[in-house]
Design a protein around this motif. Structure first.
Motif, PDB file in Angstrom:
ATOM      1  N   THR A  81      -0.745  -0.755   8.987  1.00 20.65           N
ATOM      2  CA  THR A  81      -0.333   0.987   8.563  1.00 20.65           C
ATOM      3  C   THR A  81       1.344   1.196   9.016  1.00 20.65           C
ATOM      4  OG1 THR A  81      -2.505   1.680   8.597  1.00 20.65           O
ATOM      5  CG2 THR A  81      -0.727   3.144   8.327  1.00 20.65           C
TER       6      THR A  81
ATOM      7  N   GLU B 107      -7.436   9.894   3.410  1.00 19.05           N
ATOM      8  CA  GLU B 107      -8.469   9.384   2.038  1.00 19.05           C
ATOM      9  C   GLU B 107      -9.630   9.598   2.613  1.00 19.05           C
ATOM     10  OE1 GLU B 107     -10.268   9.025  -0.405  1.00 19.05           O
ATOM     11  OE2 GLU B 107      -8.274   8.716  -1.346  1.00 19.05           O
TER      12      GLU B 107
ATOM     13  N   ASP C  95      -5.028   5.615   3.598  1.00 15.90           N
ATOM     14  CA  ASP C  95      -4.593   5.819   4.965  1.00 15.90           C
ATOM     15  C   ASP C  95      -4.774   4.592   5.587  1.00 15.90           C
ATOM     16  OD1 ASP C  95      -7.342   5.925   5.388  1.00 15.90           O
ATOM     17  OD2 ASP C  95      -7.461   8.016   5.531  1.00 15.90           O
TER      18      ASP C  95
ATOM     19  N   GLU D 197      -8.113   2.656   5.016  1.00 11.16           N
ATOM     20  CA  GLU D 197      -7.914   1.651   3.919  1.00 11.16           C
ATOM     21  C   GLU D 197      -6.930   0.528   4.213  1.00 11.16           C
ATOM     22  OE1 GLU D 197     -10.182   4.413   3.073  1.00 11.16           O
ATOM     23  OE2 GLU D 197      -8.044   5.284   3.527  1.00 11.16           O
ATOM     24  N   HIS D 198      -5.906   0.507   4.996  1.00  7.44           N
ATOM     25  CA  HIS D 198      -4.955  -0.503   5.288  1.00  7.44           C
ATOM     26  C   HIS D 198      -5.836  -1.481   6.171  1.00  7.44           C
ATOM     27  CE1 HIS D 198      -1.775   2.293   4.165  1.00  7.44           C
ATOM     28  NE2 HIS D 198      -0.705   1.566   4.259  1.00  7.44           N
TER      29      HIS D 198
ATOM     30  N   MET E 292       0.756  -1.528   0.018  1.00 12.56           N
ATOM     31  CA  MET E 292       0.093   0.161   0.184  1.00 12.56           C
ATOM     32  C   MET E 292       0.732   1.153   0.255  1.00 12.56           C
ATOM     33  SD  MET E 292      -3.537  -0.439   0.059  1.00 12.56           S
ATOM     34  CE  MET E 292      -3.968   0.808   1.189  1.00 12.56           C
ATOM     35  N   THR E 293       0.535   2.313  -0.904  1.00 13.26           N
ATOM     36  CA  THR E 293       1.202   3.569  -0.774  1.00 13.26           C
ATOM     37  C   THR E 293       0.447   4.216   0.187  1.00 13.26           C
ATOM     38  OG1 THR E 293       1.785   3.598  -3.347  1.00 13.26           O
ATOM     39  CG2 THR E 293       1.566   5.561  -2.269  1.00 13.26           C
ATOM     40  N   LYS E 294       1.213   4.879   1.102  1.00 13.00           N
ATOM     41  CA  LYS E 294       0.468   5.482   2.275  1.00 13.00           C
ATOM     42  C   LYS E 294       0.419   6.962   2.097  1.00 13.00           C
ATOM     43  CE  LYS E 294       2.525   2.092   5.333  1.00 13.00           C
ATOM     44  NZ  LYS E 294       2.500   1.261   4.240  1.00 13.00           N
ATOM     45  N   VAL E 295      -1.035   7.440   2.247  1.00 15.57           N
ATOM     46  CA  VAL E 295      -1.163   8.704   2.121  1.00 15.57           C
ATOM     47  C   VAL E 295      -1.765   9.642   3.405  1.00 15.57           C
ATOM     48  CG1 VAL E 295      -1.956   8.429  -0.341  1.00 15.57           C
ATOM     49  CG2 VAL E 295      -3.698   8.152   1.419  1.00 15.57           C
TER      50      VAL E 295
ATOM     51  N   LYS F 266      -4.478   0.180  -4.447  1.00  9.84           N
ATOM     52  CA  LYS F 266      -3.282  -0.030  -3.499  1.00  9.84           C
ATOM     53  C   LYS F 266      -2.693   1.390  -2.682  1.00  9.84           C
ATOM     54  CE  LYS F 266      -1.758  -4.466  -5.255  1.00  9.84           C
ATOM     55  NZ  LYS F 266      -2.588  -4.730  -6.307  1.00  9.84           N
ATOM     56  N   ARG F 267      -3.712   2.134  -2.492  1.00 12.66           N
ATOM     57  CA  ARG F 267      -3.147   3.573  -1.785  1.00 12.66           C
ATOM     58  C   ARG F 267      -4.176   3.708  -0.566  1.00 12.66           C
ATOM     59  NH1 ARG F 267      -4.785   8.547  -3.308  1.00 12.66           N
ATOM     60  NH2 ARG F 267      -2.714   9.391  -3.140  1.00 12.66           N
TER      61      ARG F 267
END
Length: 486
Positions: free
Chosen positions: A438, A371, A387, A390-391, A365-368, A384-385
């Motif tokens: 995360t 979201e 916060d 989402e994880h 996962m790309t972490k933001v 696959k991104r």
């Protein structure tokens, strides 16, 4: 990556639920000729005018039709966000709810829900970026009797202690909810009105509504949810001078406790402007709450690996609710099942499989930073991104897909002098173990404070967001003591 990001998208839905309950249960705007028409309301959160609601009711050839439009504006991490929805409810001449149409813009993610009464059931269709789903819900004798509350008002049956119970459909939860209404008291100022208390069974939300004998809602309060209020005003007042509510994403503390992942034990003093700090956090195997006069002491310890991991699959009846697919975690979908199977290979040791899934989510996962849209596991798997929410949603869905019961956890996690609203998981691997996909923690440290945990059914996000919202804006934490690894 905070639970506040989930709250912005879901407590708006809770507000819409309560506003809808006011318009329908107290919606005494419906039947009297003088109450037909449109009413405007301003919505305030912790004293900030952050939204508006337009509610109208009219007669139709077949009965009645109500329309409610609501807009809520929030500031999160420097961004202005808007949640909006429109809902139409149609009633027959017997005042039974027969049809609901709901369109919601959930911070840019559009969802449409329709529900139609047919032969003792409710046929529900939901259209979202995931596609279209259909379900058939059983309904009882009291379903859709929202407007019958008006009859009690018009017939002067409402007295202190008067009570009624009925069920209605909530589009945000996708479920039939039971609502209980009690007449609390009669007031004469600013206008003669009854104070009605309504409670949602699914969310345990309490609201108080001031409604006149003619069925006009004057005011509604949801005190357990950031002191949210809805006040009758003119259209010009409702639309003017709106200020996005600044949604707090963290609670600062007075001591630096080092790096995340190292805390073994933490003792915190809790203070809350709402006056009941000992009710904000549950007692769990990792945390205990000791009430005081005006504060409470919360003691949290780090989680640990299971002593005797179980073997997949888990079939005990009491675990089945935590394996059930939902619109949020579509764990029976072939794409999610295939991905989960690819990750764990031939593993049957539940703890080994859970660790493999947790690390896959953490690394893929790309972490933001945030979201705010309410994404589902399928959307997350594709993008696959995201916060922390989402994880956690993706890990829960992947775990369920291979037979590991999963819960989602809402809470606060310590980092850099503050507790941040956060989300993680509990997975059952022979015993429940809290894991943070995360932050990459196989067992969470003592800086993780749980506010709520839930199976991922359609009401889960709303329930957890509601629990978190009770702490937002008024919570104060003081570090009394802590132990950490070097």
């Amino acid at each position: 990556m905070s639970d506040a990001h989930r709250a912005v998208r879901r407590w708006a839905s809770v507000l819409f639920l309560m506003a809808g309950a006011g318009a329908a249960t107290a919606a005494p705007v419906a039947l009297p000729d003088g109450a037909l028409g449109t009413h405007w309301y301003t919505i305030s959160i912790l004293g900030t005018r952050s939204g508006w609601s337009e509610q109208s009711l009219r007669r139709t050839p077949d009965g009645y039709e109500s329309l409610e439009r609501t807009v809520l504006r929030v500031a999160l991490d420097g961004r202005g966000l808007t949640s909006a929805r429109s809902e139409t409810r149609r009633y027959d001449e017997a005042l039974r709810l027969v049809e609901v149409e709901n369109e919601a813009d959930q911070v840019g993610r559009r969802v449409r829900v329709t529900a139609r009464r047919q032969d003792g059931t409710l046929l529900v269709t939901r259209t979202s970026p995931d596609g279209e789903t259909r379900q058939q819900l059983p309904i009882g004798e009291t379903f859709g009797q929202d407007l019958r509350v008006l009859q009690a008002l018009l017939d002067k049956q409402v007295i202190p202690g008067w009570k009624t119970v009925f069920s209605t459909f909530d589009c945000d939860l996708g479920q039939v909810d039971e609502v209980t209404i009690n007449a609390v008291e009669r007031v004469e100022t600013p206008r003669p009105a009854w104070v009605l208390q309504a409670q949602s069974k699914l969310l345990s939300v309490l609201s108080r509504t001031w409604v006149t004998d003619e069925g006009v809602i004057l005011r509604q309060e949801v005190p357990g949810m950031m002191q949210m209020t809805m006040q009758l005003v003119t259209q010009e007042e409702a639309l003017a001078d709106l200020q996005p509510f600044l949604l707090a994403s963290s609670v600062p503390v007075d001591r630096n406790m080092g790096r995340p992942g190292k805390l073994q034990r933490v003792s915190l003093e809790i203070a809350d402007g709402g006056g009941a700090p000992d009710t904000l956090f549950p007692t769990t195997p990792r945390q205990t709450v000791t009430p005081g006069d005006h504060t409470a002491v919360l003691t949290v310890v780090a989680g640990s690996a299971p002593g005797a991991p179980g073997q997949l699959p888990f079939t005990a009846p009491e675990l089945q609710p935590y394996l059930k697919p939902s619109e949020t975690a579509q764990s029976a979908d072939p794409k999610l099942v295939a991905q989960a199977r690819e990750v764990i290979g031939s593993a049957t040791d539940a703890w080994q499989a859970a660790r493999q899934l947790m690390w896959w989510v953490n690394r893929q996962m790309t972490k933001v930073g945030s979201e705010p849209r309410p994404l589902s596991a399928l959307e997350i798997l594709q993008a696959k991104r995201g916060d922390c929410t989402e994880h956690a949603v993706l890990l829960a869905a992947l775990a369920q897909a291979v037979g590991i019961p999963a819960r989602m956890v809402a809470g606060l996690a310590y980092d850099a002098g503050a507790y941040h609203y956060h989300a993680w998981n509990e997975l059952y691997v022979g015993q429940w173990v809290e894991m943070d996909p995360t932050w990459g923690e196989e067992t969470v440290d003592a800086g993780h404070v749980q506010v709520a945990a839930s199976a991922l059914d359609s009401a889960a996000i709303a329930r957890m967001s509601l629990a978190s919202s009770k702490t937002m804006g008024m919570l104060k934490l003081k570090v009394l003591d802590f132990d950490a690894q070097p």
